[in-house]
Design a protein around this motif. Sequence first.
Motif, PDB file in Angstrom:
ATOM      1  N   UNK A   1       1.119  10.392  -9.401  1.00 50.84           N
ATOM      2  CA  UNK A   1       0.565   9.051  -9.568  1.00 50.84           C
ATOM      3  C   UNK A   1      -0.036   8.606  -8.238  1.00 50.84           C
ATOM      4  N   UNK A   2      -1.343   8.487  -8.208  1.00 54.95           N
ATOM      5  CA  UNK A   2      -2.034   8.089  -6.983  1.00 54.95           C
ATOM      6  C   UNK A   2      -2.243   6.578  -6.950  1.00 54.95           C
ATOM      7  N   UNK A   3      -2.483   6.057  -5.751  1.00 52.37           N
ATOM      8  CA  UNK A   3      -2.877   4.667  -5.472  1.00 52.37           C
ATOM      9  C   UNK A   3      -1.741   3.646  -5.586  1.00 52.37           C
ATOM     10  N   UNK A   4      -0.626   3.995  -6.219  1.00 51.75           N
ATOM     11  CA  UNK A   4       0.475   3.030  -6.295  1.00 51.75           C
ATOM     12  C   UNK A   4       1.049   2.786  -4.902  1.00 51.75           C
ATOM     13  N   UNK A   5       1.066   3.829  -4.075  1.00 48.64           N
ATOM     14  CA  UNK A   5       1.528   3.698  -2.700  1.00 48.64           C
ATOM     15  C   UNK A   5       0.533   2.988  -1.800  1.00 48.64           C
ATOM     16  N   UNK A   6      -0.653   2.709  -2.333  1.00 47.00           N
ATOM     17  CA  UNK A   6      -1.663   1.944  -1.596  1.00 47.00           C
ATOM     18  C   UNK A   6      -1.632   0.479  -2.008  1.00 47.00           C
ATOM     19  N   UNK A   7      -1.591   0.239  -3.322  1.00 45.69           N
ATOM     20  CA  UNK A   7      -1.698  -1.127  -3.850  1.00 45.69           C
ATOM     21  C   UNK A   7      -0.489  -1.983  -3.468  1.00 45.69           C
ATOM     22  N   UNK A   8       0.732  -1.471  -3.705  1.00 46.00           N
ATOM     23  CA  UNK A   8       1.937  -2.252  -3.451  1.00 46.00           C
ATOM     24  C   UNK A   8       2.062  -2.722  -2.006  1.00 46.00           C
ATOM     25  N   UNK A   9       2.006  -1.795  -1.025  1.00 46.47           N
ATOM     26  CA  UNK A   9       2.120  -2.215   0.372  1.00 46.47           C
ATOM     27  C   UNK A   9       1.041  -3.183   0.826  1.00 46.47           C
ATOM     28  N   UNK A  10      -0.192  -2.975   0.345  1.00 51.07           N
ATOM     29  CA  UNK A  10      -1.281  -3.865   0.752  1.00 51.07           C
ATOM     30  C   UNK A  10      -1.082  -5.283   0.245  1.00 51.07           C
ATOM     31  N   UNK A  11      -0.757  -5.398  -1.030  1.00 51.63           N
ATOM     32  CA  UNK A  11      -0.545  -6.727  -1.613  1.00 51.63           C
ATOM     33  C   UNK A  11       0.654  -7.405  -0.945  1.00 51.63           C
ATOM     34  N   UNK A  12       1.719  -6.618  -0.695  1.00 52.15           N
ATOM     35  CA  UNK A  12       2.912  -7.166  -0.048  1.00 52.15           C
ATOM     36  C   UNK A  12       2.605  -7.649   1.372  1.00 52.15           C
ATOM     37  N   UNK A  13       1.798  -6.893   2.092  1.00 54.63           N
ATOM     38  CA  UNK A  13       1.426  -7.286   3.460  1.00 54.63           C
ATOM     39  C   UNK A  13       0.654  -8.605   3.462  1.00 54.63           C
ATOM     40  N   UNK A  14      -0.228  -8.762   2.476  1.00 52.47           N
ATOM     41  CA  UNK A  14      -1.007 -10.000   2.381  1.00 52.47           C
ATOM     42  C   UNK A  14      -0.120 -11.188   2.005  1.00 52.47           C
ATOM     43  N   UNK A  15       0.865 -10.936   1.148  1.00 50.75           N
ATOM     44  CA  UNK A  15       1.714 -12.028   0.663  1.00 50.75           C
ATOM     45  C   UNK A  15       2.847 -12.370   1.633  1.00 50.75           C
ATOM     46  N   UNK A  16       3.433 -11.349   2.259  1.00 51.52           N
ATOM     47  CA  UNK A  16       4.639 -11.591   3.047  1.00 51.52           C
ATOM     48  C   UNK A  16       4.563 -11.235   4.507  1.00 51.52           C
TER      49      UNK A  16
ATOM     50  N   UNK B   1       3.461  -8.459   7.892  1.00 47.91           N
ATOM     51  CA  UNK B   1       3.621  -7.049   8.241  1.00 47.91           C
ATOM     52  C   UNK B   1       5.038  -6.605   8.610  1.00 47.91           C
ATOM     53  N   UNK B   2       5.999  -7.544   8.703  1.00 47.07           N
ATOM     54  CA  UNK B   2       7.365  -7.160   9.082  1.00 47.07           C
ATOM     55  C   UNK B   2       7.987  -6.329   7.959  1.00 47.07           C
ATOM     56  N   UNK B   3       8.433  -5.120   8.275  1.00 43.47           N
ATOM     57  CA  UNK B   3       8.800  -4.161   7.230  1.00 43.47           C
ATOM     58  C   UNK B   3      10.059  -4.532   6.452  1.00 43.47           C
ATOM     59  N   UNK B   4      10.968  -5.267   7.052  1.00 40.78           N
ATOM     60  CA  UNK B   4      12.170  -5.690   6.302  1.00 40.78           C
ATOM     61  C   UNK B   4      11.787  -6.612   5.141  1.00 40.78           C
ATOM     62  N   UNK B   5      10.653  -7.272   5.278  1.00 34.81           N
ATOM     63  CA  UNK B   5      10.141  -8.101   4.178  1.00 34.81           C
ATOM     64  C   UNK B   5       9.133  -7.335   3.323  1.00 34.81           C
ATOM     65  N   UNK B   6       8.290  -6.561   3.992  1.00 34.93           N
ATOM     66  CA  UNK B   6       7.206  -5.882   3.288  1.00 34.93           C
ATOM     67  C   UNK B   6       7.708  -4.835   2.297  1.00 34.93           C
ATOM     68  N   UNK B   7       8.710  -4.041   2.692  1.00 31.21           N
ATOM     69  CA  UNK B   7       9.162  -2.938   1.836  1.00 31.21           C
ATOM     70  C   UNK B   7       9.748  -3.437   0.513  1.00 31.21           C
ATOM     71  N   UNK B   8      10.683  -4.416   0.500  1.00 31.81           N
ATOM     72  CA  UNK B   8      11.184  -4.917  -0.789  1.00 31.81           C
ATOM     73  C   UNK B   8      10.101  -5.599  -1.632  1.00 31.81           C
ATOM     74  N   UNK B   9       9.209  -6.352  -0.959  1.00 30.76           N
ATOM     75  CA  UNK B   9       8.142  -7.040  -1.697  1.00 30.76           C
ATOM     76  C   UNK B   9       7.151  -6.041  -2.282  1.00 30.76           C
ATOM     77  N   UNK B  10       6.838  -4.980  -1.518  1.00 28.31           N
ATOM     78  CA  UNK B  10       5.948  -3.926  -2.018  1.00 28.31           C
ATOM     79  C   UNK B  10       6.562  -3.237  -3.236  1.00 28.31           C
TER      80      UNK B  10
END
Length: 333
Positions: free
Chosen positions: A262-277, A279-288
Amino acid sequence: MKKRLIIVSIITSLLLVAVFFLAVSWGSNTIAFPDIVKTLMGDGTPLQEVTIFDIRLPRIIVAMIVACCLSTAGCILQSVTRNELAEPGMIGINAGAALAVVFLISYGQTSYYDKMGDMALFMMPIVAIIGALLSGGLIYRLSYKKGVSPTRLILTGIGVNVGINAVISLYQLNMSKGDYNQVLTWISGSLWGSSWKFFFLITPLVLIFLGLVIWKAKILDVLDLGDEIAIGLGVKVEKERKTLFFYAIALAALATSVAGNIAFLGLLGPHIARRLGGPVHRRQIPLAALVSCIIIILADSISRNVFSPIEIPVGITISIIGVPYFIYLMMKE
């Protein structure tokens, strides 16, 4: 920022619950929302219990595990390479895992998951990790020149990805028509045949690697600042990059072992999460992970039902969304 994060987390969680109930309800045997609640509470009809607990629920739960793996792998790769376009499906990690599992499911087999033995099923995550490690190791070695340049790592990964997919295509030419169609569906990314066995098979390993990634979240934050600053702050950049790259490979391989490429899922989730929450990874990873769960469950529901009785691989549906977004990011960069 903290207030915004709480609001975003609540909204995405509610969206996930809504998409979850939609996926459980929508199908050839449509189940009303009140009946879903009754069945989950143990008061449904035998048909509803079989439909939900044996067919739809394991598929949804496996989809969520896959989403968490791929989104977390995407977060890691984007920080390690300092490139917003990095994701496991694009740089050859998924392809390496896919090639290894294709060999496993086609070797001596005349059918797909329905008749695959428990031993072969148990071997899938192990074989997928080996395949992903071989492709990941090749990418890392080819991109190493007095250290690893993030740009060189990305470009090498794209080349290896193309090469592995060519090998898969050549291998498919020697298959019977039935095996060819089954493997083609799988490498396109499909949740068909998902069961509780898949969940219990990969979840322990997934939880271990997710825990390790969260533990390294601050290192990911520092790597985002660049190698010079990271070294100045006392981070052993090459060692940490190798470790995190291994975690990304393992998570992507576990996802690929049960859901294909499955391609692009690893692109879409992190990008949207970074915009919403942010770049701090403790927040970005769960939100992604939350965002990716919403995307894959909704995409799988569409794949199952829009062209029923034909089922489209979920990877194709996600790619229809992902390709335009990838082009937009590439033009922006």
